[in-house]
Design a protein around this motif. Structure first.
Motif, PDB file in Angstrom:
ATOM      1  N   GLU A  22       0.831  -1.206   0.000  1.00  0.00           N
ATOM      2  CA  GLU A  22       0.000   0.000   0.000  1.00  0.00           C
ATOM      3  C   GLU A  22       0.867   1.260   0.000  1.00  0.00           C
ATOM      4  N   TYR A  23       1.897   1.271   0.834  1.00  0.00           N
ATOM      5  CA  TYR A  23       2.775   2.431   0.923  1.00  0.00           C
ATOM      6  C   TYR A  23       3.663   2.553  -0.316  1.00  0.00           C
ATOM      7  N   ILE A  24       4.167   1.431  -0.787  1.00  0.00           N
ATOM      8  CA  ILE A  24       5.046   1.438  -1.956  1.00  0.00           C
ATOM      9  C   ILE A  24       4.323   1.945  -3.197  1.00  0.00           C
ATOM     10  N   LYS A  25       3.057   1.557  -3.351  1.00  0.00           N
ATOM     11  CA  LYS A  25       2.286   1.928  -4.537  1.00  0.00           C
ATOM     12  C   LYS A  25       1.653   3.311  -4.438  1.00  0.00           C
ATOM     13  N   ASP A  26       1.647   3.881  -3.253  1.00  0.00           N
ATOM     14  CA  ASP A  26       1.037   5.202  -3.079  1.00  0.00           C
ATOM     15  C   ASP A  26       1.929   6.260  -3.734  1.00  0.00           C
ATOM     16  N   PRO A  27       1.408   7.054  -4.674  1.00  0.00           N
ATOM     17  CA  PRO A  27       2.227   8.048  -5.372  1.00  0.00           C
ATOM     18  C   PRO A  27       2.773   9.151  -4.468  1.00  0.00           C
ATOM     19  N   SER A  28       2.186   9.318  -3.295  1.00  0.00           N
ATOM     20  CA  SER A  28       2.664  10.359  -2.378  1.00  0.00           C
ATOM     21  C   SER A  28       3.862   9.902  -1.557  1.00  0.00           C
ATOM     22  N   VAL A  29       4.180   8.606  -1.626  1.00  0.00           N
ATOM     23  CA  VAL A  29       5.304   8.043  -0.877  1.00  0.00           C
ATOM     24  C   VAL A  29       6.431   7.682  -1.845  1.00  0.00           C
ATOM     25  N   PRO A  30       7.493   8.470  -1.912  1.00  0.00           N
ATOM     26  CA  PRO A  30       8.574   8.228  -2.872  1.00  0.00           C
ATOM     27  C   PRO A  30       9.595   7.190  -2.412  1.00  0.00           C
ATOM     28  N   LEU A  31       9.102   6.087  -1.851  1.00  0.00           N
ATOM     29  CA  LEU A  31       9.978   5.027  -1.354  1.00  0.00           C
ATOM     30  C   LEU A  31       9.506   3.680  -1.872  1.00  0.00           C
TER      31      LEU A  31
ATOM     32  N   GLU B 114       2.382  10.987   5.047  1.00  0.00           N
ATOM     33  CA  GLU B 114       3.077  12.273   4.958  1.00  0.00           C
ATOM     34  C   GLU B 114       4.445  12.181   5.619  1.00  0.00           C
ATOM     35  N   PHE B 115       4.520  11.452   6.720  1.00  0.00           N
ATOM     36  CA  PHE B 115       5.793  11.257   7.412  1.00  0.00           C
ATOM     37  C   PHE B 115       6.773  10.502   6.520  1.00  0.00           C
ATOM     38  N   LEU B 116       6.292   9.459   5.859  1.00  0.00           N
ATOM     39  CA  LEU B 116       7.142   8.700   4.940  1.00  0.00           C
ATOM     40  C   LEU B 116       7.651   9.601   3.825  1.00  0.00           C
ATOM     41  N   SER B 117       6.786  10.474   3.356  1.00  0.00           N
ATOM     42  CA  SER B 117       7.151  11.368   2.261  1.00  0.00           C
ATOM     43  C   SER B 117       8.209  12.385   2.680  1.00  0.00           C
ATOM     44  N   ILE B 118       7.964  13.086   3.788  1.00  0.00           N
ATOM     45  CA  ILE B 118       8.899  14.139   4.181  1.00  0.00           C
ATOM     46  C   ILE B 118      10.222  13.578   4.685  1.00  0.00           C
ATOM     47  N   MET B 119      10.189  12.409   5.331  1.00  0.00           N
ATOM     48  CA  MET B 119      11.419  11.827   5.860  1.00  0.00           C
ATOM     49  C   MET B 119      12.225  11.096   4.786  1.00  0.00           C
ATOM     50  N   SER B 120      11.617  10.876   3.635  1.00  0.00           N
ATOM     51  CA  SER B 120      12.321  10.184   2.553  1.00  0.00           C
ATOM     52  C   SER B 120      13.542  10.968   2.091  1.00  0.00           C
ATOM     53  N   VAL B 121      13.568  12.269   2.388  1.00  0.00           N
ATOM     54  CA  VAL B 121      14.689  13.093   1.955  1.00  0.00           C
ATOM     55  C   VAL B 121      16.003  12.637   2.578  1.00  0.00           C
ATOM     56  N   PHE B 122      15.931  11.914   3.694  1.00  0.00           N
ATOM     57  CA  PHE B 122      17.134  11.416   4.353  1.00  0.00           C
ATOM     58  C   PHE B 122      17.518  10.012   3.887  1.00  0.00           C
ATOM     59  N   CYS B 123      16.751   9.451   2.966  1.00  0.00           N
ATOM     60  CA  CYS B 123      16.968   8.075   2.519  1.00  0.00           C
ATOM     61  C   CYS B 123      17.797   8.017   1.241  1.00  0.00           C
ATOM     62  N   TYR B 124      18.605   6.991   1.143  1.00  0.00           N
ATOM     63  CA  TYR B 124      19.528   6.841   0.011  1.00  0.00           C
ATOM     64  C   TYR B 124      18.800   6.809  -1.325  1.00  0.00           C
TER      65      TYR B 124
ATOM     66  N   THR C  84      16.115   8.164  -2.387  1.00  0.00           N
ATOM     67  CA  THR C  84      15.370   9.351  -2.810  1.00  0.00           C
ATOM     68  C   THR C  84      16.139  10.132  -3.870  1.00  0.00           C
ATOM     69  N   ASP C  85      15.420  10.659  -4.844  1.00  0.00           N
ATOM     70  CA  ASP C  85      16.017  11.397  -5.943  1.00  0.00           C
ATOM     71  C   ASP C  85      16.815  12.591  -5.433  1.00  0.00           C
ATOM     72  N   ILE C  86      17.958  12.823  -6.063  1.00  0.00           N
ATOM     73  CA  ILE C  86      18.865  13.886  -5.622  1.00  0.00           C
ATOM     74  C   ILE C  86      18.213  15.255  -5.706  1.00  0.00           C
ATOM     75  N   SER C  87      17.288  15.449  -6.637  1.00  0.00           N
ATOM     76  CA  SER C  87      16.633  16.756  -6.777  1.00  0.00           C
ATOM     77  C   SER C  87      15.829  17.101  -5.524  1.00  0.00           C
ATOM     78  N   GLN C  88      15.197  16.094  -4.904  1.00  0.00           N
ATOM     79  CA  GLN C  88      14.446  16.346  -3.666  1.00  0.00           C
ATOM     80  C   GLN C  88      15.383  16.678  -2.510  1.00  0.00           C
ATOM     81  N   LYS C  89      16.518  16.002  -2.472  1.00  0.00           N
ATOM     82  CA  LYS C  89      17.496  16.291  -1.426  1.00  0.00           C
ATOM     83  C   LYS C  89      18.044  17.713  -1.585  1.00  0.00           C
ATOM     84  N   ARG C  90      18.283  18.104  -2.832  1.00  0.00           N
ATOM     85  CA  ARG C  90      18.812  19.436  -3.104  1.00  0.00           C
ATOM     86  C   ARG C  90      17.815  20.516  -2.691  1.00  0.00           C
TER      87      ARG C  90
END
Length: 213
Positions: A17-26, A109-119, A121-127
């Motif tokens: 469910e989380y993997i397929k959700d477009p709001s969760v980039p993980l 939302e937590f999965l989405s915002i915290m994904s920025v610290f995950c390997y 995650t796309d570099i553009s979001q980290k930037r």
């Protein structure tokens, strides 16, 4: 074992469910599971401080209720990985921006915002996250004053500042931030060099376009 040391176990259906959700980039199940455990810890710590273990076990038995819970972004500092981070206040602000300035976050939302610290995650979001972290006054540009705050007032606490200066003088890398190549220069010279490298239009600030170069 205390709630903060435990891990949530998600079944395959919930992970999908989380993997397929477009709001969760993980897409990594292990990463999602770890973040859900952090989410549960924060929720319990904030909303059930007097019965943490009982509530944690209740969630563990029925992890579907995660979708009904929320955490406060202000409480991110309760996580051990942020406990002594000198950028904590700026991290909270940048995470709120990622969460559309909302003070609370659902599990997705937590999965989405915290994904920025995950390997993964796309570099553009980290930037983008880093830009918001540095842009203290929210003007969509990093001024030389904000750069100075990054290198001194916020990045290093007052009690550590003398150690920083000593590290620079000795040519040592301080916490991986100040490079030894800057060891023979003043802080002002370092700031001017960084600004000159990114400030392409020479207006003494770095906007989002310049930051991406």
């Amino acid at each position: 074992m205390g709630a903060g040391q435990s891990s949530i176990t998600l079944d395959k259906k919930q992970l999908d469910e989380y993997i397929k959700d477009p709001s969760v980039p993980l897409t990594n199940p292990e990463t999602i599971t770890i973040l859900c455990s952090r989410f549960t810890y924060l929720h319990v710590k904030t909303f059930h401080p007097d019965k943490q273990q009982k509530e944690y076990l209740r969630i563990q038995k029925k992890t579907r209720i995660l979708n009904e819970l929320e955490v406060m972004i202000e409480d991110i500092g309760l996580l051990k990985e942020f406990e002594f981070n000198p950028f904590l206040q700026r991290i909270k602000w940048a995470l709120q921006i990622r969460n559309k300035t909302k003070e609370s976050a659902s599990v997705k939302e937590f999965l989405s915002i915290m994904s920025v610290f995950c390997y993964e995650t796309d570099i553009s979001q980290k930037r983008e996250f880093m830009f918001n972290l540095y842009d203290k006054d929210g003007t969509n540009a990093i001024s030389i004053i904000e750069l100075k705050n990054i290198l001194t007032n916020e990045l290093f606490t007052r009690s550590h500042y003398s150690d920083v200066q000593e590290a620079i003088a000795e040519g040592r890398n301080y916490n991986g931030i100040i490079k030894s190549s800057y060891s023979d220069r003043t802080m002002k010279e370092v700031m001017l060099e960084i600004m000159a490298e990114y400030d392409q239009d020479s207006n003494k600030e770095v906007d989002w376009t310049e930051f991406q170069q």
